[in-house]
Design a protein around this motif. Structure first.
Motif, PDB file in Angstrom:
ATOM      1  N   GLY A  69      59.879  80.338  27.829  1.00  5.05           N
ATOM      2  CA  GLY A  69      58.751  79.892  26.645  1.00  5.05           C
ATOM      3  C   GLY A  69      59.241  78.956  25.725  1.00  5.05           C
ATOM      4  N   ASP A  70      60.504  79.413  25.169  1.00  4.08           N
ATOM      5  CA  ASP A  70      61.201  78.375  24.094  1.00  4.08           C
ATOM      6  C   ASP A  70      61.475  77.345  24.787  1.00  4.08           C
ATOM      7  OD1 ASP A  70      60.964  80.593  22.470  1.00  4.08           O
ATOM      8  OD2 ASP A  70      62.954  81.215  22.582  1.00  4.08           O
ATOM      9  N   GLU A  71      61.920  77.125  25.876  1.00  7.29           N
ATOM     10  CA  GLU A  71      62.253  75.809  26.519  1.00  7.29           C
ATOM     11  C   GLU A  71      60.867  75.013  26.900  1.00  7.29           C
ATOM     12  OE1 GLU A  71      65.867  74.469  27.582  1.00  7.29           O
ATOM     13  OE2 GLU A  71      65.162  74.977  25.639  1.00  7.29           O
ATOM     14  N   ILE A  72      59.756  75.530  27.111  1.00 12.83           N
ATOM     15  CA  ILE A  72      58.569  74.799  27.096  1.00 12.83           C
ATOM     16  C   ILE A  72      58.297  74.286  25.872  1.00 12.83           C
ATOM     17  CG2 ILE A  72      56.060  75.151  27.718  1.00 12.83           C
ATOM     18  CD1 ILE A  72      56.923  76.709  29.908  1.00 12.83           C
ATOM     19  N   GLY A  73      58.225  75.070  24.873  1.00 15.08           N
ATOM     20  CA  GLY A  73      57.969  74.592  23.621  1.00 15.08           C
ATOM     21  C   GLY A  73      58.761  73.544  23.010  1.00 15.08           C
ATOM     22  N   TRP A  74      60.146  73.499  23.549  1.00 13.56           N
ATOM     23  CA  TRP A  74      61.296  72.298  23.028  1.00 13.56           C
ATOM     24  C   TRP A  74      60.779  71.277  24.121  1.00 13.56           C
ATOM     25  CZ3 TRP A  74      64.499  69.211  25.962  1.00 13.56           C
ATOM     26  CH2 TRP A  74      65.230  68.555  25.129  1.00 13.56           C
ATOM     27  N   THR A  75      60.507  71.394  24.919  1.00 12.69           N
ATOM     28  CA  THR A  75      60.199  70.141  25.798  1.00 12.69           C
ATOM     29  C   THR A  75      58.719  69.552  25.254  1.00 12.69           C
ATOM     30  OG1 THR A  75      60.917  71.080  27.751  1.00 12.69           O
ATOM     31  CG2 THR A  75      59.546  69.321  28.350  1.00 12.69           C
ATOM     32  N   ALA A  76      57.961  70.268  24.894  1.00 19.60           N
ATOM     33  CA  ALA A  76      56.653  69.610  24.428  1.00 19.60           C
ATOM     34  C   ALA A  76      56.931  69.053  23.192  1.00 19.60           C
ATOM     35  CB  ALA A  76      55.582  70.970  24.227  1.00 19.60           C
ATOM     36  N   ARG A  77      57.682  69.479  22.452  1.00 22.85           N
ATOM     37  CA  ARG A  77      57.873  69.081  20.880  1.00 22.85           C
ATOM     38  C   ARG A  77      58.813  67.758  20.986  1.00 22.85           C
ATOM     39  NH1 ARG A  77      58.896  74.363  19.835  1.00 22.85           N
ATOM     40  NH2 ARG A  77      61.256  74.045  19.940  1.00 22.85           N
ATOM     41  N   ILE A  78      59.521  67.748  21.825  1.00 22.85           N
ATOM     42  CA  ILE A  78      60.111  66.254  22.072  1.00 22.85           C
ATOM     43  C   ILE A  78      59.246  65.176  22.643  1.00 22.85           C
ATOM     44  CG2 ILE A  78      62.001  65.057  23.549  1.00 22.85           C
ATOM     45  CD1 ILE A  78      63.140  67.002  21.234  1.00 22.85           C
ATOM     46  N   LEU A  79      58.551  65.756  23.529  1.00 21.42           N
ATOM     47  CA  LEU A  79      57.567  64.960  24.204  1.00 21.42           C
ATOM     48  C   LEU A  79      56.418  64.275  23.138  1.00 21.42           C
ATOM     49  CD1 LEU A  79      56.774  66.276  27.720  1.00 21.42           C
ATOM     50  CD2 LEU A  79      57.707  64.150  27.080  1.00 21.42           C
ATOM     51  N   ALA A  80      55.994  65.125  22.326  1.00 19.98           N
ATOM     52  CA  ALA A  80      55.042  64.951  20.955  1.00 19.98           C
ATOM     53  C   ALA A  80      55.544  63.973  20.219  1.00 19.98           C
ATOM     54  CB  ALA A  80      54.525  66.283  20.549  1.00 19.98           C
ATOM     55  N   THR A  81      56.811  64.110  19.919  1.00 20.79           N
ATOM     56  CA  THR A  81      57.583  63.144  18.954  1.00 20.79           C
ATOM     57  C   THR A  81      58.138  62.178  19.442  1.00 20.79           C
ATOM     58  OG1 THR A  81      59.711  64.633  18.738  1.00 20.79           O
ATOM     59  CG2 THR A  81      57.880  65.005  17.400  1.00 20.79           C
ATOM     60  N   ALA A  82      58.442  61.845  20.660  1.00 18.90           N
ATOM     61  CA  ALA A  82      58.917  60.669  21.458  1.00 18.90           C
ATOM     62  C   ALA A  82      58.109  59.299  21.208  1.00 18.90           C
ATOM     63  CB  ALA A  82      59.288  60.945  22.557  1.00 18.90           C
ATOM     64  N   PRO A  83      58.499  58.275  20.496  1.00 20.60           N
ATOM     65  CA  PRO A  83      57.768  57.171  20.592  1.00 20.60           C
ATOM     66  C   PRO A  83      57.569  56.621  22.049  1.00 20.60           C
ATOM     67  CG  PRO A  83      59.861  56.759  19.715  1.00 20.60           C
ATOM     68  CD  PRO A  83      60.022  58.224  20.001  1.00 20.60           C
ATOM     69  N   CYS A  84      58.478  56.722  22.973  1.00 22.89           N
ATOM     70  CA  CYS A  84      58.196  56.381  24.356  1.00 22.89           C
ATOM     71  C   CYS A  84      59.076  56.962  25.288  1.00 22.89           C
ATOM     72  CB  CYS A  84      58.221  54.776  24.381  1.00 22.89           C
ATOM     73  SG  CYS A  84      59.871  53.938  24.346  1.00 22.89           S
ATOM     74  N   PHE A  85      58.977  57.219  26.471  1.00 25.28           N
ATOM     75  CA  PHE A  85      59.528  58.033  27.464  1.00 25.28           C
ATOM     76  C   PHE A  85      61.016  57.392  27.652  1.00 25.28           C
ATOM     77  CE2 PHE A  85      55.418  59.262  28.987  1.00 25.28           C
ATOM     78  CZ  PHE A  85      55.494  60.724  28.814  1.00 25.28           C
ATOM     79  N   THR A  86      61.026  55.998  27.334  1.00 26.83           N
ATOM     80  CA  THR A  86      62.347  55.353  27.670  1.00 26.83           C
ATOM     81  C   THR A  86      63.408  55.672  26.648  1.00 26.83           C
ATOM     82  OG1 THR A  86      61.728  53.406  26.349  1.00 26.83           O
ATOM     83  CG2 THR A  86      61.389  53.264  28.986  1.00 26.83           C
ATOM     84  N   GLU A  87      63.075  56.178  25.590  1.00 26.15           N
ATOM     85  CA  GLU A  87      63.923  56.955  24.473  1.00 26.15           C
ATOM     86  C   GLU A  87      64.340  58.317  24.631  1.00 26.15           C
ATOM     87  OE1 GLU A  87      62.854  55.521  20.531  1.00 26.15           O
ATOM     88  OE2 GLU A  87      62.431  53.420  21.325  1.00 26.15           O
ATOM     89  N   LEU A  88      63.916  58.902  25.684  1.00 28.06           N
ATOM     90  CA  LEU A  88      64.097  60.299  25.846  1.00 28.06           C
ATOM     91  C   LEU A  88      65.736  60.037  26.477  1.00 28.06           C
ATOM     92  CD1 LEU A  88      60.879  61.577  27.351  1.00 28.06           C
ATOM     93  CD2 LEU A  88      61.910  62.201  25.194  1.00 28.06           C
TER      94      LEU A  88
END
Length: 154
Positions: A69-88
């Protein structure tokens, strides 16, 4: 990694490729007739099977991992704040692949495990990101890399 070329009787191709797959981790087999058309040329990439010590079991690799659950939350937060996928970065893809592997492991006894296919795809993406052209078991690679990451962060 290395490439193998074999010339054999067409009737022996399945037996030869099966024997090679049991001895090595192999890529796809490319088949071509010989110039005379009587035999078959087989080309495939291969690598040695990883040593068992290099592939921790899931319980070892994920022993200190945050909850799913914590990892799902972390992944969602990163995706929500990333300007674009190429910067992940790699950290994101490693943790995402590990998360999907852990979810797939929860359902590994299911005969139709779409979670396993998703985990495999994420692991392949990480493997291609890290070492294009390397042949190994992608989910084992994720476990190995996640265990190393955990060890390095302690």
């Amino acid at each position: 990694m290395f490439e193998i070329r074999i010339i054999c009787d067409p009737a022996d191709t399945d037996r030869v490729t099966t024997a090679l797959a049991s001895a090595f981790t192999t890529g796809s087999v490319r088949r071509h007739p010989t110039r005379d058309g009587d035999r078959t040329r087989l080309y495939l990439t291969a690598d040695h099977h990883p040593a068992p010590a290099d592939c921790p079991i899931p319980e070892q690799a994920y022993a200190d991992a945050p909850s799913i659950g914590d990892e799902i939350g972390w992944t969602a937060r990163i995706l929500a704040t990333a300007p674009c996928f190429t910067e992940l970065g790699r950290e994101f893809y490693l943790r995402k692949a590990a998360l999907l592997d852990r979810i797939a492991l929860l359902h590994e006894t299911d005969t139709l495990n779409s979670d396993a296919e998703t985990a495999e795809a994420a692991a392949l993406h990480l493997l291609d990101l890290d070492q294009p052209g390397i042949i190994c078991a992608p989910r084992h690679y994720v476990r190995q890399q996640y265990a190393r990451r955990t060890h390095d962060h302690q």
